[in-house]
Write a protein that holds these residues in place. Sequence first.
Motif, PDB file in Angstrom:
ATOM      1  N   ASN A  41       0.813  -1.224   0.000  1.00  0.00           N
ATOM      2  CA  ASN A  41       0.000   0.000   0.000  1.00  0.00           C
ATOM      3  C   ASN A  41       0.840   1.264   0.000  1.00  0.00           C
ATOM      4  OD1 ASN A  41       0.961  -0.360   2.601  1.00  0.00           O
ATOM      5  ND2 ASN A  41      -0.812   0.631   3.551  1.00  0.00           N
ATOM      6  N   ILE A  42       2.167   1.174  -0.246  1.00  0.00           N
ATOM      7  CA  ILE A  42       3.028   2.366  -0.318  1.00  0.00           C
ATOM      8  C   ILE A  42       3.298   2.717  -1.773  1.00  0.00           C
ATOM      9  CG2 ILE A  42       5.312   3.328   0.134  1.00  0.00           C
ATOM     10  CD1 ILE A  42       5.421   1.873   2.731  1.00  0.00           C
ATOM     11  N   ILE A  43       2.990   3.954  -2.144  1.00  0.00           N
ATOM     12  CA  ILE A  43       3.282   4.471  -3.483  1.00  0.00           C
ATOM     13  C   ILE A  43       4.507   5.393  -3.378  1.00  0.00           C
ATOM     14  CG2 ILE A  43       2.410   5.752  -5.470  1.00  0.00           C
ATOM     15  CD1 ILE A  43       0.868   3.190  -4.882  1.00  0.00           C
ATOM     16  N   PRO A  44       5.676   4.995  -3.911  1.00  0.00           N
ATOM     17  CA  PRO A  44       6.864   5.861  -3.846  1.00  0.00           C
ATOM     18  C   PRO A  44       6.906   6.828  -5.028  1.00  0.00           C
ATOM     19  CG  PRO A  44       7.478   3.718  -4.699  1.00  0.00           C
ATOM     20  CD  PRO A  44       5.999   3.669  -4.466  1.00  0.00           C
ATOM     21  N   LEU A  45       7.307   8.060  -4.745  1.00  0.00           N
ATOM     22  CA  LEU A  45       7.449   9.090  -5.775  1.00  0.00           C
ATOM     23  C   LEU A  45       8.782   9.819  -5.583  1.00  0.00           C
ATOM     24  CD1 LEU A  45       3.871  10.686  -5.576  1.00  0.00           C
ATOM     25  CD2 LEU A  45       4.682   9.040  -7.305  1.00  0.00           C
ATOM     26  N   TYR A  46       9.529   9.966  -6.653  1.00  0.00           N
ATOM     27  CA  TYR A  46      10.780  10.720  -6.639  1.00  0.00           C
ATOM     28  C   TYR A  46      10.452  12.165  -7.009  1.00  0.00           C
ATOM     29  CZ  TYR A  46      15.595  12.029  -8.089  1.00  0.00           C
ATOM     30  OH  TYR A  46      16.818  12.630  -8.235  1.00  0.00           O
ATOM     31  N   VAL A  47      10.730  13.112  -6.106  1.00  0.00           N
ATOM     32  CA  VAL A  47      10.368  14.514  -6.318  1.00  0.00           C
ATOM     33  C   VAL A  47      11.651  15.349  -6.387  1.00  0.00           C
ATOM     34  CG1 VAL A  47       8.997  16.459  -5.486  1.00  0.00           C
ATOM     35  CG2 VAL A  47       8.280  14.103  -4.955  1.00  0.00           C
ATOM     36  N   ASN A  48      11.870  16.017  -7.521  1.00  0.00           N
ATOM     37  CA  ASN A  48      13.095  16.797  -7.710  1.00  0.00           C
ATOM     38  C   ASN A  48      12.769  18.285  -7.841  1.00  0.00           C
ATOM     39  OD1 ASN A  48      15.468  18.056  -8.747  1.00  0.00           O
ATOM     40  ND2 ASN A  48      16.180  16.081  -9.490  1.00  0.00           N
ATOM     41  N   PRO A  49      13.063  19.076  -6.800  1.00  0.00           N
ATOM     42  CA  PRO A  49      12.800  20.519  -6.856  1.00  0.00           C
ATOM     43  C   PRO A  49      13.926  21.320  -7.504  1.00  0.00           C
ATOM     44  CG  PRO A  49      12.672  19.629  -4.607  1.00  0.00           C
ATOM     45  CD  PRO A  49      13.405  18.647  -5.452  1.00  0.00           C
ATOM     46  N   VAL A  50      15.003  20.667  -7.932  1.00  0.00           N
ATOM     47  CA  VAL A  50      16.236  21.375  -8.296  1.00  0.00           C
ATOM     48  C   VAL A  50      16.562  21.295  -9.779  1.00  0.00           C
ATOM     49  CG1 VAL A  50      18.726  21.483  -7.919  1.00  0.00           C
ATOM     50  CG2 VAL A  50      17.194  21.040  -5.980  1.00  0.00           C
ATOM     51  N   ASP A  51      16.596  20.069 -10.330  1.00  0.00           N
ATOM     52  CA  ASP A  51      17.170  19.869 -11.654  1.00  0.00           C
ATOM     53  C   ASP A  51      16.120  19.946 -12.768  1.00  0.00           C
ATOM     54  OD1 ASP A  51      19.954  19.128 -10.811  1.00  0.00           O
ATOM     55  OD2 ASP A  51      18.834  17.579  -9.748  1.00  0.00           O
ATOM     56  N   PRO A  52      16.485  20.530 -13.920  1.00  0.00           N
ATOM     57  CA  PRO A  52      15.539  20.645 -15.041  1.00  0.00           C
ATOM     58  C   PRO A  52      15.285  19.295 -15.707  1.00  0.00           C
ATOM     59  CG  PRO A  52      17.707  21.438 -15.696  1.00  0.00           C
ATOM     60  CD  PRO A  52      17.788  21.165 -14.217  1.00  0.00           C
ATOM     61  N   LYS A  53      14.244  19.236 -16.506  1.00  0.00           N
ATOM     62  CA  LYS A  53      13.811  17.993 -17.135  1.00  0.00           C
ATOM     63  C   LYS A  53      14.915  17.346 -17.967  1.00  0.00           C
ATOM     64  CE  LYS A  53      10.360  16.070 -20.322  1.00  0.00           C
ATOM     65  NZ  LYS A  53       9.216  16.358 -21.217  1.00  0.00           N
ATOM     66  N   GLU A  54      15.625  18.152 -18.779  1.00  0.00           N
ATOM     67  CA  GLU A  54      16.630  17.561 -19.669  1.00  0.00           C
ATOM     68  C   GLU A  54      17.755  16.879 -18.889  1.00  0.00           C
ATOM     69  OE1 GLU A  54      17.314  22.095 -19.514  1.00  0.00           O
ATOM     70  OE2 GLU A  54      15.626  20.682 -19.696  1.00  0.00           O
ATOM     71  N   LYS A  55      18.105  17.434 -17.733  1.00  0.00           N
ATOM     72  CA  LYS A  55      19.139  16.787 -16.925  1.00  0.00           C
ATOM     73  C   LYS A  55      18.618  15.515 -16.273  1.00  0.00           C
ATOM     74  CE  LYS A  55      22.405  20.468 -15.865  1.00  0.00           C
ATOM     75  NZ  LYS A  55      23.199  21.137 -14.796  1.00  0.00           N
ATOM     76  N   MET A  56      17.360  15.544 -15.830  1.00  0.00           N
ATOM     77  CA  MET A  56      16.786  14.357 -15.218  1.00  0.00           C
ATOM     78  C   MET A  56      16.649  13.229 -16.230  1.00  0.00           C
ATOM     79  SD  MET A  56      16.461  14.223 -12.039  1.00  0.00           S
ATOM     80  CE  MET A  56      15.705  12.610 -12.182  1.00  0.00           C
TER      81      MET A  56
END
Length: 371
Positions: A296-311
């Motif tokens: 019942n755990i949904i993990p989400l990676y949240v990035n407040p720093v890096d732009p889309k192209e770098k991710m």
Amino acid sequence: MKNSLLFFLALVIFGCAKEKTPEEVFQAAKEKFYAAEQVSFKQVMLWENPLLGEVDTFLYELKLQKHPNIYFEYNYIGRRKDSELSYLDDVLTTINHKDSTVTIHSEETKPGSENFASSNTYLDFSPVNLFKKSPWIYKQDTAINGKTHMNFYWVQMDTVISEKKIYLENNMFINPTNLTVKLLSRRLYHDGKRSQLIENVFEEYEFSKIKDSLSIHPPMGYLSKIDGQTDKDSPNILAKGEIAPDFELKDLDGNTVKLSDFKGKKVLLDFSMINCGWCKIALEEFSKPNFEFAANIIPLYVNPVDPKEKMEKYVSRVTVPFPVLIDAKSVGEAYGVSGYPTFFLIDESGKIENVEVGYSDELMVKLNKGS
């Protein structure tokens, strides 16, 4: 007669051997440093504080590897008692052991100067940088610890400021036998009187044509931050029992992900960024075959720093085993995140069940269904 002839020939051969001139010794030492793919050494710095009548002592280590970076032609790691400075693949990072933080310096906020990556205490006093200066002029031979060294000087400054004559001279002492720099003495004069003396003694040189693996390893629990970011830039981090702010973000495929859509399930928010060693270690743990989140755990990676192209480039090289949410600066601020990684476990009703700042093995155990 035969032995006498051999002795005479030896005298002729060795007696006629030409000693290198100071200029030849300087050039040979310079070539030795620049021919090596990798150079490392230890350094004792004695920094005079005339106002207090004291001399501060600093111990440094520096390892450099040739690498075509933008701002400096080497990758390097510099270490001292309380901190480390590294420049690896165009990423400038400071590790502060006093407050357990790792700071990634952005292009706009490099500390101290316009180009901190190529001008800092580690580099400014290192032979690799000093040999670039000119002109170095031979002064005299000097004995250091009973060994002859050649003293070369370079005038860094000779000017008048506010009617005061400023003269700054660097003296570099080269051992002609092993072609290494033993001592750098930086001498500052005001109106002819010495104002400050900084001396650097170099030891334990290693030169290699083979490169070692060069990477930084902050201790467990250290938080990664972006240069210029302080705790004041965000409200206080949200605490256990508070309602988790709802958000709507895009994943790398352009799909919309809304927190409130997961009501009735637990959600793990993994606030991370690219240049964060412990963020990557957490991802490696999550990606192991024996790691499994509770159903019942949904993990989400949240990035407040890096732009889309770098991710996108990052996930092509590093496994992120759950959805990656980008352009999340405002979400990071809403949750009070000021360091990475930071984890929020949100319960089925939307309340924060647990907050973990920094990586810990204990957290990995708690999240792993199989533990």
